[in-house]
Design a protein around this motif. Structure first.
Motif, PDB file in Angstrom:
ATOM      1  N   ARG A 102       0.844  -1.218   0.061  1.00  0.00           N
ATOM      2  CA  ARG A 102       0.042  -0.024  -0.063  1.00  0.00           C
ATOM      3  C   ARG A 102       0.783   1.357  -0.069  1.00  0.00           C
ATOM      4  O   ARG A 102       2.041   1.352   0.404  1.00  0.00           O
ATOM      5  CB  ARG A 102      -0.964   0.045   1.174  1.00  0.00           C
ATOM      6  N   THR A 103       0.436   2.238  -0.702  1.00  0.00           N
ATOM      7  CA  THR A 103       1.119   3.422  -0.682  1.00  0.00           C
ATOM      8  C   THR A 103       0.529   4.648   0.451  1.00  0.00           C
ATOM      9  O   THR A 103      -0.536   4.514   0.939  1.00  0.00           O
ATOM     10  CB  THR A 103       0.981   4.156  -1.767  1.00  0.00           C
ATOM     11  N   LYS A 104       1.419   5.371   0.866  1.00  0.00           N
ATOM     12  CA  LYS A 104       1.052   6.307   1.875  1.00  0.00           C
ATOM     13  C   LYS A 104       1.797   7.621   1.623  1.00  0.00           C
ATOM     14  O   LYS A 104       3.001   7.296   1.176  1.00  0.00           O
ATOM     15  CB  LYS A 104       1.028   5.925   3.324  1.00  0.00           C
ATOM     16  N   ILE A 105       1.570   8.624   2.005  1.00  0.00           N
ATOM     17  CA  ILE A 105       2.376  10.043   1.835  1.00  0.00           C
ATOM     18  C   ILE A 105       2.953  10.215   3.350  1.00  0.00           C
ATOM     19  O   ILE A 105       2.250  10.332   4.329  1.00  0.00           O
ATOM     20  CB  ILE A 105       1.254  11.134   1.791  1.00  0.00           C
ATOM     21  N   VAL A 106       4.194  10.539   3.409  1.00  0.00           N
ATOM     22  CA  VAL A 106       4.650  10.812   4.405  1.00  0.00           C
ATOM     23  C   VAL A 106       5.703  12.176   4.270  1.00  0.00           C
ATOM     24  O   VAL A 106       5.946  12.652   3.309  1.00  0.00           O
ATOM     25  CB  VAL A 106       5.750   9.927   4.935  1.00  0.00           C
ATOM     26  N   LYS A 107       5.904  12.875   5.403  1.00  0.00           N
ATOM     27  CA  LYS A 107       6.615  14.238   5.105  1.00  0.00           C
ATOM     28  C   LYS A 107       7.979  13.757   5.545  1.00  0.00           C
ATOM     29  O   LYS A 107       8.214  13.055   6.569  1.00  0.00           O
ATOM     30  CB  LYS A 107       6.033  15.154   6.318  1.00  0.00           C
ATOM     31  N   LYS A 108       8.908  14.372   5.149  1.00  0.00           N
ATOM     32  CA  LYS A 108      10.480  14.122   5.296  1.00  0.00           C
ATOM     33  C   LYS A 108      11.044  15.549   4.957  1.00  0.00           C
ATOM     34  O   LYS A 108      10.627  16.400   4.305  1.00  0.00           O
ATOM     35  CB  LYS A 108      11.097  12.951   4.370  1.00  0.00           C
ATOM     36  N   GLN A 109      12.250  15.541   5.750  1.00  0.00           N
ATOM     37  CA  GLN A 109      12.930  16.804   5.615  1.00  0.00           C
ATOM     38  C   GLN A 109      13.681  16.788   4.223  1.00  0.00           C
ATOM     39  O   GLN A 109      13.915  15.787   3.623  1.00  0.00           O
ATOM     40  CB  GLN A 109      14.129  16.600   6.677  1.00  0.00           C
ATOM     41  N   VAL A 110      13.899  17.775   3.611  1.00  0.00           N
ATOM     42  CA  VAL A 110      14.390  18.179   2.374  1.00  0.00           C
ATOM     43  C   VAL A 110      15.948  17.449   2.419  1.00  0.00           C
ATOM     44  O   VAL A 110      16.478  17.584   3.543  1.00  0.00           O
ATOM     45  CB  VAL A 110      14.588  19.659   2.181  1.00  0.00           C
ATOM     46  N   CYS A 111      16.223  16.831   1.162  1.00  0.00           N
ATOM     47  CA  CYS A 111      17.534  16.232   1.260  1.00  0.00           C
ATOM     48  C   CYS A 111      18.833  17.105   1.409  1.00  0.00           C
ATOM     49  O   CYS A 111      18.489  18.349   1.190  1.00  0.00           O
ATOM     50  CB  CYS A 111      17.574  15.157  -0.079  1.00  0.00           C
ATOM     51  N   ALA A 112      19.882  16.619   1.740  1.00  0.00           N
ATOM     52  CA  ALA A 112      21.136  17.298   2.008  1.00  0.00           C
ATOM     53  C   ALA A 112      21.504  18.233   0.523  1.00  0.00           C
ATOM     54  O   ALA A 112      22.021  19.109   0.808  1.00  0.00           O
ATOM     55  CB  ALA A 112      22.230  16.427   2.454  1.00  0.00           C
ATOM     56  N   ARG A 113      21.355  17.272  -0.578  1.00  0.00           N
ATOM     57  CA  ARG A 113      21.701  18.044  -1.719  1.00  0.00           C
ATOM     58  C   ARG A 113      20.990  19.315  -1.881  1.00  0.00           C
ATOM     59  O   ARG A 113      21.499  20.245  -2.427  1.00  0.00           O
ATOM     60  CB  ARG A 113      21.517  16.957  -3.033  1.00  0.00           C
ATOM     61  N   ASP A 114      19.536  19.412  -1.598  1.00  0.00           N
ATOM     62  CA  ASP A 114      18.763  20.663  -1.925  1.00  0.00           C
ATOM     63  C   ASP A 114      19.280  21.512  -0.742  1.00  0.00           C
ATOM     64  O   ASP A 114      19.288  22.850  -1.342  1.00  0.00           O
ATOM     65  CB  ASP A 114      17.453  20.269  -1.714  1.00  0.00           C
ATOM     66  N   ARG A 115      19.583  21.161   0.431  1.00  0.00           N
ATOM     67  CA  ARG A 115      19.896  22.224   1.429  1.00  0.00           C
ATOM     68  C   ARG A 115      21.391  22.765   0.950  1.00  0.00           C
ATOM     69  O   ARG A 115      21.394  24.132   1.299  1.00  0.00           O
ATOM     70  CB  ARG A 115      20.058  21.446   2.822  1.00  0.00           C
ATOM     71  N   LEU A 116      22.181  21.927   0.332  1.00  0.00           N
ATOM     72  CA  LEU A 116      23.507  22.492  -0.082  1.00  0.00           C
ATOM     73  C   LEU A 116      23.087  23.459  -1.355  1.00  0.00           C
ATOM     74  O   LEU A 116      23.958  24.550  -1.224  1.00  0.00           O
ATOM     75  CB  LEU A 116      24.479  21.474  -0.602  1.00  0.00           C
ATOM     76  N   ASP A 117      22.413  23.162  -2.365  1.00  0.00           N
ATOM     77  CA  ASP A 117      21.957  24.000  -3.303  1.00  0.00           C
ATOM     78  C   ASP A 117      21.631  25.430  -2.819  1.00  0.00           C
ATOM     79  O   ASP A 117      21.857  26.517  -3.283  1.00  0.00           O
ATOM     80  CB  ASP A 117      21.050  23.419  -4.186  1.00  0.00           C
ATOM     81  N   ALA A 118      20.641  25.378  -1.782  1.00  0.00           N
ATOM     82  CA  ALA A 118      20.085  26.559  -1.054  1.00  0.00           C
ATOM     83  C   ALA A 118      21.320  27.453  -0.731  1.00  0.00           C
ATOM     84  O   ALA A 118      21.252  28.669  -0.690  1.00  0.00           O
ATOM     85  CB  ALA A 118      19.146  26.297  -0.147  1.00  0.00           C
ATOM     86  N   ALA A 119      22.152  26.799   0.066  1.00  0.00           N
ATOM     87  CA  ALA A 119      23.129  27.482   0.750  1.00  0.00           C
ATOM     88  C   ALA A 119      24.246  28.055  -0.472  1.00  0.00           C
ATOM     89  O   ALA A 119      24.660  29.472  -0.144  1.00  0.00           O
ATOM     90  CB  ALA A 119      24.188  26.713   1.615  1.00  0.00           C
TER      91      ALA A 119
END
Length: 126
Positions: A102-119
Motif C-alpha cells: 500500500r502507498t502512503k504519503i509521509v513528510k520528510k526533511q529536504v535532502c542534503a543536496r537541496d540544502r547545499l544548493d540553497a546554501a
C-alpha cells in the motif's frame, strides 16, 4: 488628486469585473454615467479623467507586485530550505504481506543536496 469613495469602488470593481460599464454600475454610478465610464479612461475622449486612469494603472501594478516574490521573500525561503526547516511530502510504498503493498504519503526533511544548493544560492547573493 485624491479619489472619492465612489471612484475607489470603481477602480476596485474594474479590477474585479474587468469591464468598465458594469464596474461603474457596481460602484454606484447612474446608468447614464456608467455608459460613459470607458471614456473616462480614454485620452482621446473629452470625458477623459487622467487621475482615474493613473489610479487604475497603479492598482494593477500593485496587484502584479503582490504576485511576484521579492528578494527578501526568496532569501527567507532559501534559508528555510538550507536549515532543514522545510518538509516535503513523499509517496512511499510498504508491503502488507502476500505480495501486496500500500502507498502512503509521509513528510520528510529536504535532502542534503537541496540544502547545499540553497546554501550556494544564498552565498552567491552575499
Amino acid at each position: 488628486m485624491k479619489l472619492t469613495e465612489k471612484q475607489r469602488r470603481l477602480i476596485n470593481a474594474i479590477v474585479e469585473v474587468g469591464e468598465k460599464v458594469e464596474a461603474a454600475r457596481r460602484a454606484g454610478y447612474t446608468e447614464a454615467s456608467a455608459k460613459d465610464a470607458p471614456n473616462w479612461f480614454n485620452p482621446n475622449k473629452h470625458q477623459y479623467k487622467p487621475y482615474l486612469k493613473e489610479a487604475l494603472e497603479k492598482r494593477l501594478l500593485e496587484m502584479d507586485a503582490e504576485k511576484v516574490a521579492d528578494g527578501n521573500e526568496v532569501m527567507q525561503f532559501l534559508t528555510t530550505v538550507m536549515r532543514g526547516e522545510l518538509q516535503e511530502e513523499v509517496v512511499t510504498s510498504e508491503g502488507t504481506g502476500d505480495g501486496q503493498s500500500r502507498t502512503k504519503i509521509v513528510k520528510k526533511q529536504v535532502c542534503a543536496r537541496d540544502r547545499l544548493d540553497a546554501a550556494k544560492q544564498i552565498a552567491r547573493t552575499l
